[in-house]
Design an enzyme around this catalytic site. Sequence first.
Site, mmCIF file in Angstrom:
data_model
loop_
_atom_site.group_PDB
_atom_site.id
_atom_site.type_symbol
_atom_site.label_atom_id
_atom_site.label_comp_id
_atom_site.label_asym_id
_atom_site.label_seq_id
_atom_site.Cartn_x
_atom_site.Cartn_y
_atom_site.Cartn_z
ATOM 1 N N CYS A 113 -52.816 -37.958 24.250
ATOM 2 C CA CYS A 113 -53.689 -36.892 24.768
ATOM 3 C C CYS A 113 -52.960 -35.561 24.944
ATOM 4 O O CYS A 113 -53.596 -34.515 25.025
ATOM 5 C CB CYS A 113 -54.304 -37.313 26.091
ATOM 6 S SG CYS A 113 -55.318 -38.763 25.911
ATOM 7 N N HIS A 250 -56.780 -30.624 29.450
ATOM 8 C CA HIS A 250 -57.221 -31.823 28.725
ATOM 9 C C HIS A 250 -58.379 -32.434 29.503
ATOM 10 O O HIS A 250 -58.339 -32.515 30.736
ATOM 11 C CB HIS A 250 -56.063 -32.812 28.604
ATOM 12 C CG HIS A 250 -56.492 -34.161 28.125
ATOM 13 N ND1 HIS A 250 -57.296 -34.323 27.011
ATOM 14 C CD2 HIS A 250 -56.248 -35.405 28.612
ATOM 15 C CE1 HIS A 250 -57.521 -35.617 26.843
ATOM 16 N NE2 HIS A 250 -56.901 -36.292 27.797
ATOM 17 N N ASN A 280 -63.623 -37.936 26.766
ATOM 18 C CA ASN A 280 -62.202 -37.699 26.522
ATOM 19 C C ASN A 280 -61.947 -37.862 25.023
ATOM 20 O O ASN A 280 -61.999 -38.970 24.499
ATOM 21 C CB ASN A 280 -61.371 -38.701 27.332
ATOM 22 C CG ASN A 280 -59.866 -38.531 27.133
ATOM 23 O OD1 ASN A 280 -59.418 -37.823 26.244
ATOM 24 N ND2 ASN A 280 -59.094 -39.211 27.972
#
Length: 323
Positions: A113, A250, A280
């Site tokens: 990520c 993020h 996500n």
Amino acid sequence: KTRSIVTGTGSFLPERVLTNADLAKIVETSDEWITQRTGIEERHIAGEGEFTSHLALKAARAALESAGRTEADIDLIVLATATPDNTFPATAVAVQDMLGMHHGMAFDMQAVCSGFVYAMATADLFITAGRARRALVIGAETFSRILDWQDRTTCVLFGDGAGAVVLESSEEEDGPQGRGILGSQLRSEGQHKSKLYVDGGPGSTGTVGHLRMEGRDVFRHAVGMVSDVIDGVLSEVGLTPDDIDWFVPHQANKRIIDATARKFGWPDEKVVATIAKHGNTSAASIPLALDVACRDGRISKGDIVMLEAMGGGFTWGAVVVRW
Ligand code: ACO
């Protein structure tokens, strides 16, 4: 002194939308649970035969168009992904090929990520060292392919998508008011590698495997880790939290985003949050959010933007950019 300035953004989301209500038909969950714990309402899911490179290509083309550039102008492609089309070659070279590029260099960045933050920092080093003039920095993922669709603790969290920016060398932007990447900080801590991982690969089962996560543990570390690198990068470049115009984190969990923003005194109006509609999307989440906020007129030339991410590894990092 050379600076890397952002001259364009682009993104792409697969057509199919999977809502929380749809998920409640697959696993024992509810719209209420998912929304309250994560802020996610829906996510996009790639179609059959639609791979990470295809999403990346569309985001890259949109970024090139917004920068007023073509592939002929690009000499570096850095593609952040944890869901490559194949183990090798890099998905970045697949994109290079689909763009019809026969020059320059292309490689993937694997920091899960945090991949896009790592990719921005890396492309910046190539540009400021004079080794590249114009880079496509892409974050692209198809996490739907590594999810265990019977595990409600993970399958509700992720979505597919891609985002990209064009980063260009400029000699005219030096000094405190200059545009471009002002600073970055990257970190990793491998002792946490088993808290968020994929239980497959050539060195284990030989199969692709599924994402496994100790969600509560990840959550516990997240705010502290990203706050450290935000603090670090602010002091490195001599800025205070008040100088930041836009916080583009993020997009993993709305509660992590809110807690981090609160810590630095950033009000909701300064926070770019796309998690409700995207879920996500790992390395794609920041460039997707950047493209949304540039196209709707929020982020504009001269604004100071703080990017931040944390992910599997653990890896984490922050990049501050004057747009
Ligand atoms: N629907 C309904 N109930 C669920 C679901 C679900 N989808 N998932 C878990 N539950 C249950 C659990 O079984 C548990 O039940 P129990 O109390 O009977 O045991 C209960 O809900 C609470 O579970 P917790 O795991 O404690 O819930 P928590 O509030 O911690 O939220 C979450 C879970 C959303 C995963 C949270 O921990 C989180 O966001 N962690 C960070 C994850 C993250 O950000 N990962 C990505 C970062 S890195 C990257 O982006 C790759």
